[in-house]
Design a protein around this motif. Structure first.
Motif, PDB file in Angstrom:
ATOM      1  N   LYS A   1      -7.217 -10.302 -13.638  1.00  0.00           N
ATOM      2  CA  LYS A   1      -6.704 -11.589 -13.554  1.00  0.00           C
ATOM      3  C   LYS A   1      -6.656 -12.217 -12.358  1.00  0.00           C
ATOM      4  O   LYS A   1      -6.170 -13.731 -12.357  1.00  0.00           O
ATOM      5  N   GLY A   2      -7.408 -11.812 -11.153  1.00  0.00           N
ATOM      6  CA  GLY A   2      -7.258 -13.001 -10.215  1.00  0.00           C
ATOM      7  C   GLY A   2      -6.304 -13.343  -9.067  1.00  0.00           C
ATOM      8  O   GLY A   2      -6.392 -13.880  -8.282  1.00  0.00           O
ATOM      9  N   SER A   3      -5.503 -12.300  -9.223  1.00  0.00           N
ATOM     10  CA  SER A   3      -3.919 -12.215  -8.593  1.00  0.00           C
ATOM     11  C   SER A   3      -3.350 -11.125  -7.588  1.00  0.00           C
ATOM     12  O   SER A   3      -3.283 -10.004  -8.582  1.00  0.00           O
ATOM     13  N   ILE A   4      -3.031 -11.117  -6.391  1.00  0.00           N
ATOM     14  CA  ILE A   4      -1.907  -9.926  -5.927  1.00  0.00           C
ATOM     15  C   ILE A   4      -1.334  -9.990  -6.270  1.00  0.00           C
ATOM     16  O   ILE A   4      -0.924 -11.308  -4.819  1.00  0.00           O
ATOM     17  N   SER A   5       0.205  -9.375  -6.027  1.00  0.00           N
ATOM     18  CA  SER A   5       1.081  -9.514  -5.453  1.00  0.00           C
ATOM     19  C   SER A   5       1.642  -8.325  -4.596  1.00  0.00           C
ATOM     20  O   SER A   5       1.679  -7.373  -4.821  1.00  0.00           O
ATOM     21  N   SER A   6       2.988  -7.963  -3.722  1.00  0.00           N
ATOM     22  CA  SER A   6       3.395  -7.415  -3.236  1.00  0.00           C
ATOM     23  C   SER A   6       4.111  -6.610  -4.297  1.00  0.00           C
ATOM     24  O   SER A   6       4.339  -4.910  -3.941  1.00  0.00           O
TER      25      SER A   6
ATOM     26  N   GLN B   1       4.036  -1.396  -7.566  1.00  0.00           N
ATOM     27  CA  GLN B   1       3.936  -1.166  -8.517  1.00  0.00           C
ATOM     28  C   GLN B   1       2.805   0.376  -8.852  1.00  0.00           C
ATOM     29  O   GLN B   1       2.890   1.789  -8.984  1.00  0.00           O
ATOM     30  N   THR B   2       2.017  -0.167  -8.302  1.00  0.00           N
ATOM     31  CA  THR B   2       0.213   0.556  -8.217  1.00  0.00           C
ATOM     32  C   THR B   2       0.933   1.868  -7.567  1.00  0.00           C
ATOM     33  O   THR B   2       0.044   2.926  -8.138  1.00  0.00           O
ATOM     34  N   LEU B   3       1.663   1.957  -6.416  1.00  0.00           N
ATOM     35  CA  LEU B   3       1.575   2.843  -5.312  1.00  0.00           C
ATOM     36  C   LEU B   3       2.922   3.822  -5.784  1.00  0.00           C
ATOM     37  O   LEU B   3       2.528   4.916  -5.822  1.00  0.00           O
ATOM     38  N   LYS B   4       3.345   3.748  -6.952  1.00  0.00           N
ATOM     39  CA  LYS B   4       4.186   4.397  -7.992  1.00  0.00           C
ATOM     40  C   LYS B   4       3.556   5.454  -8.916  1.00  0.00           C
ATOM     41  O   LYS B   4       3.560   6.127  -9.038  1.00  0.00           O
ATOM     42  N   LYS B   5       2.921   4.352  -9.194  1.00  0.00           N
ATOM     43  CA  LYS B   5       2.247   4.977 -10.156  1.00  0.00           C
ATOM     44  C   LYS B   5       0.800   5.535  -9.972  1.00  0.00           C
ATOM     45  O   LYS B   5       1.148   6.881 -10.196  1.00  0.00           O
ATOM     46  N   MET B   6       0.359   5.628  -8.138  1.00  0.00           N
ATOM     47  CA  MET B   6      -0.406   6.749  -7.720  1.00  0.00           C
ATOM     48  C   MET B   6      -0.191   7.910  -7.624  1.00  0.00           C
ATOM     49  O   MET B   6      -0.716   8.939  -7.724  1.00  0.00           O
ATOM     50  N   CYS B   7       1.564   7.892  -6.946  1.00  0.00           N
ATOM     51  CA  CYS B   7       1.802   9.149  -6.973  1.00  0.00           C
ATOM     52  C   CYS B   7       2.615  10.364  -7.939  1.00  0.00           C
ATOM     53  O   CYS B   7       1.993  10.894  -7.664  1.00  0.00           O
ATOM     54  N   LYS B   8       2.584   8.958  -8.648  1.00  0.00           N
ATOM     55  CA  LYS B   8       3.706   9.376 -10.051  1.00  0.00           C
ATOM     56  C   LYS B   8       1.991  11.014 -10.447  1.00  0.00           C
ATOM     57  O   LYS B   8       2.655  11.955 -11.131  1.00  0.00           O
TER      58      LYS B   8
END
Length: 146
Positions: free
Chosen positions: A55-60, A65-72
């Motif tokens: 995508k070429g971008s990242i946001s907080s 959202q990624t950390l929550k998905k990693m934990c789940k």
């Protein structure tokens, strides 16, 4: 005509986490949870990193959202692995022998338990039990080959 040979061995890396819960059953279950849970979380991290690069971008918000998905995902994969390892060890203790049948029984019980906990009913639980037993048995046979 000259010939050459390649000779060597390949060994996968071994990562051991030593947590003493005071009981071999709990030790193996927690070890399976931690190892495979880490694999599940790492899979999500790699997948989300790829999507951010593409995508070429990242946001907080995306990081959160990624950390929550990693934990789940880590918790889900770890739970399945912990239940399987515990069931296989339990079968070994009950049967008094260590063979592929423990993997079959442990995988089948794990498949049925996880399916039932996911609110599945009847035939779906049975199919998941058969699938769990088949996958665990295949993995055990592959371990015998190496």
């Amino acid at each position: 005509m000259p010939r050459s040979r390649f000779s060597g061995a390949f060994a996968s890396p071994s990562v051991d986490v030593i947590i003493d819960m005071g009981n071999p059953f709990l030790n193996r279950t927690v070890d399976g949870f931690l190892k495979i849970g880490t694999v599940g979380a790492s899979r999500v991290a790699a997948e989300e990193t790829y999507h951010c690069i593409r995508k070429g971008s990242i946001s907080s918000h995306k990081v959160e959202q990624t950390l929550k998905k990693m934990c789940k995902e880590g918790a889900y994969w770890g739970t399945v692995a912990g239940v399987y390892v515990g069931m296989e060890y339990g079968m070994e203790r009950v049967r008094g022998t260590r063979d592929w049948k423990n993997a079959l029984l442990g995988g089948a019980i794990t498949g049925a338990l996880i399916s039932a906990a996911s609110s599945n009913h009847g035939d779906k639980v049975i199919v998941d039990a058969i699938t769990g037993g088949a996958i665990a048995t295949a993995a055990e046979f592959l371990n015998y080959l190496t």
